[in-house]
Design a protein around this motif. Structure first.
Motif, short mmCIF file in Angstrom:
data_model
loop_
_atom_site.label_atom_id
_atom_site.label_comp_id
_atom_site.label_asym_id
_atom_site.label_seq_id
_atom_site.Cartn_x
_atom_site.Cartn_y
_atom_site.Cartn_z
N CYS A 66 0.83 -1.21 0.00
CA CYS A 66 0.00 0.00 0.00
C CYS A 66 0.86 1.26 0.00
CB CYS A 66 -0.94 0.00 1.20
SG CYS A 66 -2.25 -1.22 1.09
N ALA A 115 0.78 3.96 -3.00
CA ALA A 115 0.37 5.35 -2.73
C ALA A 115 1.47 6.33 -3.11
CB ALA A 115 0.01 5.50 -1.24
N GLN A 153 1.82 6.62 -6.94
CA GLN A 153 0.74 7.40 -7.55
C GLN A 153 0.92 8.89 -7.30
OE1 GLN A 153 -2.98 5.88 -6.11
NE2 GLN A 153 -2.87 4.04 -7.36
N HIS A 154 1.55 9.22 -6.19
CA HIS A 154 1.68 10.62 -5.79
C HIS A 154 2.86 11.31 -6.47
CE1 HIS A 154 1.40 14.16 -3.29
NE2 HIS A 154 2.68 14.03 -2.98
#
Length: 123
Positions: free
Chosen positions: A90, A94, A97-98
């Motif tokens: 995770c 995350a 993607q950021h």
């Protein structure tokens, strides 16, 4: 804007000063109660100045965010049968993607940490 953000950006202040900085109507007693609760939770320091308390954050924003993130990870890993693999998956998803640069930073920190652990084992 939260009361903590106001104190981080504007510096210490009394209830009245914080209320003025808030920029939206909120009851004086609500602000006073909230600041008192943040003080009792150890997030704010306060000192008496004449008839009012002056509140100031105990932590910088960065220190607070570091503590929150650390507490979250520690809490996750303390659960019965924690899934370290899920946590890592995770986190990488995350971060990826950021911001790709942040993903590179994560990889760099992992390498640095492994070097530190390797040195400790040799001692």
């Amino acid at each position: 804007m939260t009361l903590m953000e106001l104190l981080w950006t504007g510096g210490e202040g009394s209830v009245r000063e914080v209320a003025q900085r808030l920029g939206r109507p909120l009851a004086y007693t609500t602000i006073m109660t909230t600041l008192d609760r943040l003080f009792k939770k150890g997030l704010l320091d306060r000192r008496k100045s004449e008839r009012a308390f002056i509140y100031a954050p105990c932590f910088s924003r960065r220190e607070w965010e570091h503590k929150l993130a650390g507490d979250f990870v520690a809490g996750f890993l303390e659960r019965p049968q924690p899934s370290g693999e899920l946590l890592i998956s995770c986190l990488v998803e995350a971060v990826g993607q950021h911001d790709e640069a942040l993903l590179d930073e994560l990889e760099k920190r992992i390498r640095m940490r492994r070097k530190e652990l390797g040195r400790r084992r040799k001692l």
